[in-house]
Design an enzyme around this catalytic site. Structure first.
Site, mmCIF file in Angstrom:
data_model
loop_
_atom_site.group_PDB
_atom_site.id
_atom_site.type_symbol
_atom_site.label_atom_id
_atom_site.label_comp_id
_atom_site.label_asym_id
_atom_site.label_seq_id
_atom_site.Cartn_x
_atom_site.Cartn_y
_atom_site.Cartn_z
ATOM 1 C CE LYS A 1 6.809 5.649 8.419
ATOM 2 N NZ LYS A 1 5.693 4.892 7.868
ATOM 3 C CD GLN B 1 2.495 3.981 9.369
ATOM 4 O OE1 GLN B 1 3.125 4.830 8.748
ATOM 5 N NE2 GLN B 1 3.053 2.856 9.750
ATOM 6 C CG ASP C 1 4.456 3.848 1.915
ATOM 7 O OD1 ASP C 1 5.587 3.661 2.383
ATOM 8 O OD2 ASP C 1 3.423 3.878 2.599
HETATM 9 N N1 GUN Z 1 3.424 0.141 8.240
HETATM 10 C C1 GUN Z 1 4.572 -0.477 8.588
HETATM 11 N N2 GUN Z 1 5.572 -0.105 7.747
HETATM 12 C C2 GUN Z 1 5.028 0.751 6.857
HETATM 13 C C3 GUN Z 1 5.568 1.465 5.745
HETATM 14 O O1 GUN Z 1 6.730 1.383 5.384
HETATM 15 N N3 GUN Z 1 4.663 2.249 5.080
HETATM 16 C C4 GUN Z 1 3.356 2.329 5.440
HETATM 17 N N4 GUN Z 1 2.565 3.102 4.719
HETATM 18 N N5 GUN Z 1 2.845 1.676 6.458
HETATM 19 C C5 GUN Z 1 3.680 0.890 7.161
#
Ligand code: GUN
Length: 294
Positions: A54, A98, A121
């Site tokens: 990311k 996350q 998100d």
């Molecule tokens: N863990 C796995 N995929 C994601 C996601 O798209 N967002 C977040 N916050 N955690 C994740």
């Protein structure tokens, strides 16, 4: 029949270029660089890789990214305090926690503390509610990516049938709502669904978000269907090496489906692409808020 590959990496690269242009235009107009703050809590190895990817993607399009790495044993109060601080800071536009979190933390309370306008998100009840009301603000990244992948090969999805397997908030439930907003007839299936094979093998669109490697064999798939594989399962081999497998048995599926996403290179890049899009949107919402107030 051999299915056509839906190339998520290529589509994400294309969208990345558009996002980079939007970032540049935004920065020129406002003098501000959009920013994303990521909370990485504990020592879940896949999360490290996701967060690293990311950050790299943010760098590529000109978004400032900051990772707040917190120890496994961090208290609920300290996480909430950090989120309140980020909510209050003018130069923080997007915040992402996350997942998964260590078990002692209450993810629901943490996500609800987030300012919905910084919730890149799209998991805050406000954003999920808006999605259900067909008035989306910030849409969860993976479902949005699945929709874009589907629409890259079939523009007219109205009236089609979709079976989404997996009912997590992060993917299945949100994607069910999103597809419904596009007039798709959705069946949201899960581990307790009876006759799953029979149901899924009738679907024009099949989305697998199960978390079980190669669960979906050829007999789950309708001839010519669009198959979207959300699963990313790391398989450890005898020689100490490892590889990634999706939830779909690719070899079997590709001779039955009409279109199929690979793993890796399908849904994964689109999730990141939409995180960047949401961050620019959050920065725009922030500026609109300032202009609106003044
Ligand atoms: N863990 C796995 N995929 C994601 C996601 O798209 N967002 C977040 N916050 N955690 C994740």
């Amino acid at each position: 029949m051999t299915a056509q590959l839906i190339d998520g990496k290529a589509l994400a690269a294309l969208k990345g270029q558009e996002t980079a242009e939007q970032v540049e235009a935004f920065s020129r107009r406002t003098g501000i660089q959009p920013s994303l703050h990521v909370l990485l809590i504990g020592d879940h190895p896949p999360s490290y890789i996701y967060v690293k990817n990311k950050k790299k993607a943010c760098d590529l399009v000109g978004i400032k990214s900051v990772v707040h790495q917190l120890p496994f044993g961090v208290s609920q109060e300290d996480v909430i305090r950090l989120i309140r601080l980020l909510n209050s800071q003018e130069d923080v536009h997007g915040v992402l926690v996350q997942l998964p979190l260590p078990e002692h933390l209450n993810a629901q309370e943490i996500l609800e503390t987030l300012d919905p306008k910084k919730d890149v998100d799209g998991l805050h009840p406000y954003n999920l509610g808006r999605l259900l009301m067909k008035k989306p603000l910030l849409v969860p990244c993976t479902p949005q990516g699945c929709l874009q992948l589907i629409m890259s090969v079939e523009n007219n999805i109205q009236g089609k049938t979709a079976v989404v397997i997996g009912r997590s908030l992060l993917v299945g439930r949100s994607l069910g709502a999103l597809l419904t907003n596009y007039d798709v007839t959705v069946t949201l299936a899960h581990s307790k669904t009876k006759d799953l094979k029979e149901i899924s093998s009738k679907a024009d669109i099949l989305v697998a978000a199960i978390g079980s490697p190669e669960f979906i064999t050829g007999d789950y798939i309708k001839e010519g269907a669009i198959v979207i594989d959300v699963g990313i399962n790391r398989i450890f081999l005898k020689d100490g090496m490892s590889c990634l497998k999706g939830d779909v048995d690719f070899k079997e599926a590709k001779v039955i489906a009409g279109f199929i996403t690979p793993v890796p290179g399908g849904v994964g890049p689109m999730t990141i692409s939409n995180l960047l899009i949401n961050t620019v949107k959050a920065a725009q919402l922030h500026m609109d808020n300032i202009l609106y107030k003044s």
